[in-house]
Design an enzyme around this catalytic site. Structure first.
Site, mmCIF file in Angstrom:
data_model
loop_
_atom_site.group_PDB
_atom_site.id
_atom_site.type_symbol
_atom_site.label_atom_id
_atom_site.label_comp_id
_atom_site.label_asym_id
_atom_site.label_seq_id
_atom_site.Cartn_x
_atom_site.Cartn_y
_atom_site.Cartn_z
ATOM 1 N N SER A 18 0.825 -1.210 0.000
ATOM 2 C CA SER A 18 0.000 0.000 0.000
ATOM 3 C C SER A 18 0.856 1.255 0.000
ATOM 4 C CB SER A 18 -0.908 0.011 1.226
ATOM 5 O OG SER A 18 -0.110 0.046 2.393
ATOM 6 N N GLY A 19 2.138 1.112 0.315
ATOM 7 C CA GLY A 19 2.994 2.293 0.377
ATOM 8 C C GLY A 19 3.050 2.875 1.781
ATOM 9 N N SER A 49 5.182 -1.395 5.020
ATOM 10 C CA SER A 49 5.098 -2.651 5.761
ATOM 11 C C SER A 49 6.482 -3.286 5.904
ATOM 12 C CB SER A 49 4.109 -3.611 5.099
ATOM 13 O OG SER A 49 4.416 -3.772 3.742
ATOM 14 N N ASP A 96 11.682 5.938 6.163
ATOM 15 C CA ASP A 96 10.682 4.966 6.623
ATOM 16 C C ASP A 96 11.079 4.370 7.966
ATOM 17 O OD1 ASP A 96 9.759 5.527 4.129
ATOM 18 O OD2 ASP A 96 10.228 3.569 3.269
HETATM 19 C C1 GLA Z 1 10.460 5.095 -0.105
HETATM 20 C C2 GLA Z 1 11.843 5.017 0.538
HETATM 21 C C3 GLA Z 1 12.119 6.260 1.388
HETATM 22 C C4 GLA Z 1 11.872 7.531 0.592
HETATM 23 C C5 GLA Z 1 10.522 7.478 -0.116
HETATM 24 C C6 GLA Z 1 10.324 8.652 -1.052
HETATM 25 O O1 GLA Z 1 9.458 5.063 0.871
HETATM 26 O O2 GLA Z 1 11.939 3.862 1.334
HETATM 27 O O3 GLA Z 1 13.443 6.204 1.885
HETATM 28 O O4 GLA Z 1 12.915 7.770 -0.309
HETATM 29 O O5 GLA Z 1 10.357 6.294 -0.861
HETATM 30 O O6 GLA Z 1 10.248 9.834 -0.334
#
Ligand code: GLA
Length: 388
Positions: A125-126, A129, A174
């Site tokens: 889903s972004g 996870s 993240d």
């Molecule tokens: C993913 C990567 C992060 C970041 C985002 C874009 O989630 O894991 O480190 O670069 O893309 O902002």
């Protein structure tokens, strides 16, 4: 939740003797996208949804992994030594990568574990996870073996595993937002030196709505690494004419003055996004501190346009979700969030408009894309914890 996990653990691994229950959140980034590997700022927050684990240390060096989200895979086994990425190891490459990373960082893991996971972050889903599983694994290892590592270290080890074990060149956002999460706060993080500040994100009368595109994507096979190297090349071209360490060192004015050093139109657009998005993030946090939610939302919208037109990581699905969101009443701001190419969008929506938002955006999306989007109203939560 605890009872469900213990019961399943017993069913899968024979007994639930000595089992502990842990949790690590997922994350959503409010603004500051594709800036974290460019020495810029990000503004993410941890969510109350995430990954639960039931785990027990073993006497031998074997790990047995089971996910309630991928029951068809059954128990996957591995030793704690000689670990390497294997495609068939599937999701277990995430915990294995972290066990490996602890060894690389001077904390060898000598005993295995039985680990059962359940995630309520929709897969793909972004909402991170995979980083949630990484931070969770690190948290469990620290709890089992007493390593003297901070939550920030857990984030760094998770990122190290993602970069060097799983081969995805992600930044720190993240893992950092998950390991350092704080209820009702977003984290204003400067990725150039990891200095950070918690900013209250209490949206009186508004909700954070995530719209999941359901377009399948994996960071590994996306153009993520390509964008990163485009930015690296642009940086080295700029460094021929100006002494900067990262694109995050530039203001918009400086960028406009020196951009001709970048010898390719595409790379100019990529670098422009990195520079402008970083400045936008700084301004957005400033607006939030002044209680100017309208300005914050406007900057979220501008962020999406830049990700669409200059960074080119959105695509029809994310653009449709955002453009439909912009048409709805009670929407303060809406943008894609995370890596892009699929995944989800984040919108700030007036509480009483949430139902019509979901209804209207959902209908328009299905009509245009041919399949449904998913919607989640999320809350901002704390970092990882032990529940028993
Ligand atoms: C993913 C990567 C992060 C970041 C985002 C874009 O989630 O894991 O480190 O670069 O893309 O902002």
């Amino acid at each position: 939740m605890k009872e469900i996990l213990l019961k399943k653990f017993e069913e899968v691994f024979g007994s639930s003797h000595d089992v502990q229950i842990y949790f690590a959140p997922g994350r959503v980034n409010m603004i500051g996208e594709h800036t974290d590997y460019n020495g810029g700022h990000v503004f993410p927050c941890a969510l109350t949804i995430g990954t639960y684990a039931a785990a027990r240390v073993r006497e031998d060096d074997i790990c047995r992994f089971y996910s309630m989200n991928f029951e068809e895979l059954g128990i996957l086994e591995s030793s704690v030594s000689g670990l390497k990425y294997e495609k068939e190891a599937d999701w277990t490459n995430y915990p294995k990568g972290v066990i490996w990373a602890f060894g690389e960082k001077g904390h060898p893991v000598l005993r295995g574990m039985d680990l059962l996971l359940f995630g309520n972050i929709p897969n793909g889903s972004g909402l991170s996870s995979s980083a949630s599983v990484e931070v969770l694994t690190g948290y469990i290892l620290r709890d089992f073996f007493g390593y003297r590592v901070t939550n920030q270290d857990l984030a760094l080890y998770g990122q190290y595993a993602e970069n060097h074990f799983n081969g995805v060149n992600c930044g720190i956002m993240d893992q950092f937002s998950i390991a350092m999460g704080k209820k009702n706060h977003a984290i204003f993080l400067d990725t150039a030196d990891l200095s950070y500040e918690y900013a209250p994100l209490v949206l009186e009368g508004y909700k954070i709505v995530i719209s999941g595109s359901n377009k399948k994507r994996g960071l590994g096979d996306s153009k993520y690494n390509e964008r990163r190297s485009e930015c690296e090349t642009a940086l080295s071209e700029l460094q021929q004419v100006i002494g900067i360490k990262s694109l995050g060192d530039l203001t918009e004015e400086m960028f406009e003055t020196y951009k001709s050093a970048i010898k390719d139109e595409i790379r100019i657009k990529r670098a422009k996004h990195a520079v402008y998005e970083n400045q936008r993030t700084i301004r957005a946090v400033d607006a939030l501190k002044k209680n100017n939610l309208t300005e914050f939302g406007k900057l979220m919208n501008e962020s999406h346009i830049s990700l669409r037109d200059d960074y080119e990581v959105t695509g029809l699905e994310l653009d449709t979700l955002v453009e439909e969101a912009w048409k709805q009443e009670g929407v303060i701001g809406s943008r894609m969030t995370g890596a892009g190419f699929g995944g989800c969008t984040v919108s700030i929506v007036k509480e009483e408009a949430v139902d019509s938002f979901i209804q209207n955006v959902g209908t328009a999306y299905k009509e245009k894309i041919g399949y449904a989007a998913d919607f989640y109203v999320v809350e901002i939560g704390d970092g990882p914890c032990i529940l028993s």
